[in-house]
Design an enzyme around this catalytic site. Structure first.
Site: not given
Length: 551
Positions: A93, A143, A206, A270, A317, A362, A367, A409, A507
């Site tokens: 990405d 995206s 994505t 967490e 995760f 991905e 990105d 991109h 982008h």
């Protein structure tokens, strides 16, 4: 003319000849190795030298070029429809050409090389093309639209997930009859195993485009749905993952984005709350839906997954995006597997299916680092993608697996100045002096200030932080030039300068590379529309025909 001298002359024309120093008498009239000896036996420019040096045998550039041509000439293609049993599509990405180049150099320099001569794993794939990334309504894309093109074969609007351009962004009522079938859905219909892996939230644009259909990429959980969407029956992206009804469902899903799958009344390991307002715990629903399934939240749980006994695996995760690879920890509740580890485990689960598999992976945080103006993290994540591709190459065969590596991109990330060979890619520019030797001092601009090799056209601009990355958003925008004499631009906390002040770097609209190997990979050639990638995959795996035959 002596044949070897003819070769030498051609090499000189091509810029291949190197300068040689005579061992026995520079410029001597009859020196055995005199550079300009009139009759020197080995004189580089001797008029009648009987043993002029054969540069085709000793010049590394010439030899390397010959080797590459010979290798390319031996490549055979398989154009049979359905020749690819498996398909793996990697998407970096935001991984534009400049990012690939800079990451290649950084990886090489981390290995102790000058860097420029290095190659990332996917740069060794035999077939290469360029993809035009614009969306139907955008010269510079996002995206959602770009990934839709790659997985459905149809270009669409900015912000839209696997629906055609007839929709109005953010309007549920406009989506009737606009859903597009994705390559993942076709594969599942055909009885292939399927997987989606990302270092971003699995509900992010994505990865979401592979399994979800929505007129707004930001509808990640039910808490994000506006009243109009609820009234007209649109569903959030996370719930669509559980609703995936094709074939045997999606076999492996790994990434971040836990918060969209658990209720806002639930606190994860967490210490972060979920976002769902409907009370559904989609992680529990996953394990209840599929036999031989598992759900894990950290690297320890991930490592415990046995591919031999697991048919469906869900790994979330992080509450949001997974950590940048530079910051990733491996132990405890915050421990995360690497992209390469997720790739390896997923392939081990999917390859049990004799019909084959399709896997979409991905590297999502390249990105994000660019948006924050943090080149170091963007490049380290690109190197992590290269390692994941290397693992995929080792665990599969190019005889039956189509492997495609591309980007959705680019970014306004540049490599500039005239740095000497081997100059640290993240460092200040040091050029060559008048004799071509590396300079001692930093190059400076017209104001006498040193500058970095890499930088951004726009964004938040300079910052020199203790950590860096997303931390940048907590500090003011500082575009334009600053004095870099007393900072370390190679630190991961360094954020490059930017010309135009914006809240986030943007982008870019230039073409991106497509690297490919395996059956059908020869169809990646020239400059193509981005949706061409789907059609290459469809031809190689014969997805539509197989899916229709299975109905």
């Amino acid at each position: 003319m002596n044949n070897k001298l003819l070769v030498l002359s051609m090499a000189a024309i091509l810029g291949l000849a190197a300068c040689g120093d005579g061992d026995n008498g520079t410029n001597g009239n009859n020196g055995n190795d005199g550079n300009n000896g009139d009759n020197g036996n080995d004189g580089n420019n001797g008029d009648n030298g009987a043993d002029g040096k054969d540069w085709t045998a000793v010049n590394e550039w010439y030899i390397d070029g010959q080797r590459r041509v010979t290798k390319a000439a031996d490549i055979s293609v398989n154009n049979d429809a359905g020749a690819a049993k498996n398909v793996i599509l990697f998407v970096g990405d935001g991984m534009g050409i400049s990012t690939v180049t800079a990451a290649r150099i950084l990886e090489g320099q981390l290995k102790g090389q000058t860097g420029e001569e290095n190659s990332l794993s996917f740069e060794t794939l035999p077939h290469l093309g360029l993809a035009k990334t614009y969306n139907v309504d955008g010269q510079t894309p996002d995206s959602a639209g770009t990934m839709t093109a790659m997985v459905t074969g149809v270009k669409t609007d900015v912000g839209v997930l696997s629906q055609a351009e007839g929709v109005t962004r953010g309007n549920c009522a406009s989506t009737s009859g606009q859903n597009l079938v994705t390559s993942l859905e076709l594969a599942a219909m055909a009885g292939l195993s399927t997987g989606v892996v990302s270092t971003a939230r699995i509900t992010h644009a994505t990865p979401a485009a592979t399994f979800a259909h929505a007129p707004e990429r930001n509808w990640e959980s039910d808490a994000d749905l506006p009243a109009e969407a609820v009234t007209n029956g649109c569903k959030d992206i996370a719930s669509q993952l559980l609703d995936f009804s094709y074939g045997n469902g999606i076999n492996v899903v790994m990434g971040g984005g836990r918060r969209a799958f658990i209720p806002n009344t639930v606190t994860d390991a967490e210490g972060k709350n979920g976002k769902r307002l409907d009370g559904r715990n989609l992680t529990d629903e996953w394990t209840a839906k599929y036999a031989n399934s598992t759900y894990v939240e950290d690297r320890d749980g991930f490592l415990a997954i046995d591919p031999a006994t697991t048919d469906h695996a869900l790994g979330l995760f992080n509450s949001s995006h997974m950590e940048y690879d530079f910051d990733r920890t491996v132990d405890g509740v915050e421990g995360e597997p690497s992209l390469a580890e997720m790739t390896a485990k997923t392939i081990d689960i999917l390859k049990k299916n004799d019909k084959g598999f399709i896997l979409i992976i991905e590297a999502g945080r390249i990105d994000h680092a660019h948006h924050a103006g943090n080149a170091a993290r963007a490049l380290y994540d690109t190197i992590a993608l290269s390692e994941a591709v290397r693992v995929a190459m080792e665990k599969t065969s190019s005889k039956d697996t189509l492997l495609v590596v591309t980007a959705d991109h680019s970014h306004v990330f540049t490599i500039a100045g005239y740095p000497t060979r081997g100059n640290p890619i993240l460092g200040l520019v040091k050029g060559n002096d008048a004799s071509g030797l590396p300079g001692v001092t930093n190059s400076t601009d017209s104001n006498g200030l040193p500058y970095t090799t890499v930088g951004y056209t726009n964004g938040r601009g300079f910052a020199n932080l203790s950590t860096g990355g997303d931390e940048r958003y907590g500090y003011p925008i500082e575009a334009g030039r600053v004095n870099l004499n007393y900072v370390d631009p190679q630190s991961a906390g360094f954020h490059q300068e930017a010309l135009i002040p914006l809240s986030s770097e943007t982008h870019a609209g230039e073409d991106v590379g497509i690297f490919a190997s395996g059956p059908g990979s020869h169809l990646v050639q020239g400059t193509v529309e981005q949706n061409h990638i789907f059609h290459v995959i469809n031809h190689a795996a014969n997805l539509v025909v197989k899916a229709e035959a299975a109905q």
